[in-house]
Write an enzyme that holds these catalytic residues in place. Structure first.
Site, short mmCIF file in Angstrom:
data_model
loop_
_atom_site.label_atom_id
_atom_site.label_comp_id
_atom_site.label_asym_id
_atom_site.label_seq_id
_atom_site.Cartn_x
_atom_site.Cartn_y
_atom_site.Cartn_z
N VAL A 117 -1.47 4.81 1.79
CA VAL A 117 -1.72 4.33 0.34
C VAL A 117 -0.44 4.53 -0.34
O VAL A 117 0.39 5.83 -0.08
CB VAL A 117 -2.90 5.37 -0.06
CG1 VAL A 117 -3.06 5.02 -1.64
CG2 VAL A 117 -4.19 5.30 0.59
N CYS A 118 -0.18 3.83 -1.13
CA CYS A 118 1.02 3.83 -2.00
C CYS A 118 2.26 4.11 -1.11
O CYS A 118 2.47 3.57 -0.36
CB CYS A 118 0.58 4.90 -3.23
SG CYS A 118 1.98 5.05 -4.56
N VAL A 119 3.02 5.29 -1.52
CA VAL A 119 4.34 5.71 -0.68
C VAL A 119 3.93 6.26 0.60
O VAL A 119 4.88 6.58 1.30
CB VAL A 119 5.13 6.36 -1.66
CG1 VAL A 119 5.66 5.61 -2.86
CG2 VAL A 119 4.64 7.65 -2.06
N GLY A 120 2.84 6.37 0.84
CA GLY A 120 2.32 6.87 2.30
C GLY A 120 2.90 5.82 3.22
O GLY A 120 3.26 6.37 4.42
N GLY A 169 -0.86 -0.19 1.52
CA GLY A 169 -1.39 -0.41 -0.05
C GLY A 169 -0.26 0.13 -0.95
O GLY A 169 0.39 0.92 -0.63
#
Length: 328
Positions: A117-120, A169
């Site tokens: 998720v995002c910068v994950g 994502g």
């Protein structure tokens, strides 16, 4: 017969983005309401210890289980959120704890699918899980991801990307889009759309949908192009031609094309079409206008031209788009 067991593990660590952690479980919880019973999802927040984790918002979250306690248990979905640091000049960098990276690498080996998720995505990349894959992340750290991991095909545009069993994502609210996509993968589009309505999300965006819009593109480096962009927006329903825009800017057609290519990375004709598609999308989402009316207002003039543009740029039709994204 009971629901299939789907053990979902969400990775926790200090300074993690709070919405990345809480968004997906909310989607799964609302799915249970829509199904009037058990979904099979069992969500666990996992960290190195059971001590409270302080998120980027300052809110403390309690882990349910440690990474070590998971042992060899099979995981259906491993969700990896991210964290960033912003320096004094406002520059954003994704953070990645080596210990967390190692646990993610280890747990991914016993997982059916992995989702960042995002910068994950930076954690997945550091764990070697994105090598040779196409992936996305938040637009603000896409350059960093590409520079640090040349083996990853970074695409900063889509809301989310699926590459076999690895999902990545954008952020931050795109965590809801990603979770809805996982639900659709497990239970079908109809249930996912019902959950989206419960979330009061006016659209359930497909993986190809852009993080950006024409109006949110970077400001032009030249006043001339910036004025032309505003001119196109104001005259979107008129007959816009390269010759007409060149005359408006007091340059030759060849000069105009060169300026657009240098400044915006596209051609005048392609930019006009993108602006018209965006205008038409807004009309389809927010009005009851007929397709003929939308085509006229957006400058496409005919429904056939409108449909071809939608297929070319969004890989869908205006009718399908309205059915999925209509704001009610």
């Amino acid at each position: 017969m009971g629901a299939i067991e789907r053990f979902v593990v969400i990775v926790l660590f200090d300074h993690v983005d709070l919405l990345d952690v809480t968004g997906p479980p909310e989607v799964f919880a609302l799915l249970r309401r829509e199904m009037n019973g058990e979904t099979g999802y069992r969500v666990a927040l996992a960290a190195e210890t059971l001590d409270p984790v302080t998120t980027s918002a300052g809110v403390r979250v309690l882990p349910d289980i440690t990474f070590a306690e998971i042992g060899d248990r099979g995981i259906d979905t491993l969700v990896v959120p991210g964290a960033v640091d912003v320096d004094a000049d406002g520059r954003v960098r994704a953070l990645s704890d080596p210990a967390v990276v190692e646990w993610v690498r280890r747990l991914a080996g016993q997982t059916r699918r992995v989702a960042s998720v995002c910068v994950g995505a930076h954690i997945l990349a550091d764990a070697g899980l994105l090598d040779g894959r196409r992936a996305t992340t938040h637009w603000s750290t896409a350059t960093q991801l590409a520079a640090e991991h040349p083996a990853v095909e970074v695409d900063a545009d889509p809301i989310f990307i699926r590459d076999e069993n690895v999902w990545t994502g954008a952020g931050l609210t795109a965590c809801l889009d990603l979770a809805l996509a996982l639900v659709a993968d497990d239970f079908g589009d109809a249930l996912a759309l019902r959950v989206a309505r419960q979330l009061v999300m006016f659209l359930k965006r497909p993986s190809g949908q852009s993080q950006f819009s024409v109006s949110l593109e970077p400001i032009s480096t030249t006043r001339r192009i910036d004025d032309l962009r505003h001119y196109i927006t104001r005259h979107i329903g008129d007959q816009l031609t390269v010759a007409g825009l060149a005359a408006e800017a007091h340059v030759s057609e060849r000069q105009l094309t060169r300026i657009f290519k240098t400044d915006l990375g596209t051609t005048p004709a392609a930019y006009i079409e993108s602006a018209r598609v965006e205008f038409a999308r807004n009309q389809l989402e927010t009005t009851d206008h007929t397709l003929e009316r939308v085509a006229t207002l957006s400058g496409f003039n005919t429904t056939d031209t409108l449909t071809r543009a939608f297929r070319r740029t969004l890989d869908t039709t205006p009718t399908e788009y309205r059915n999925r994204f209509r704001i009610t």
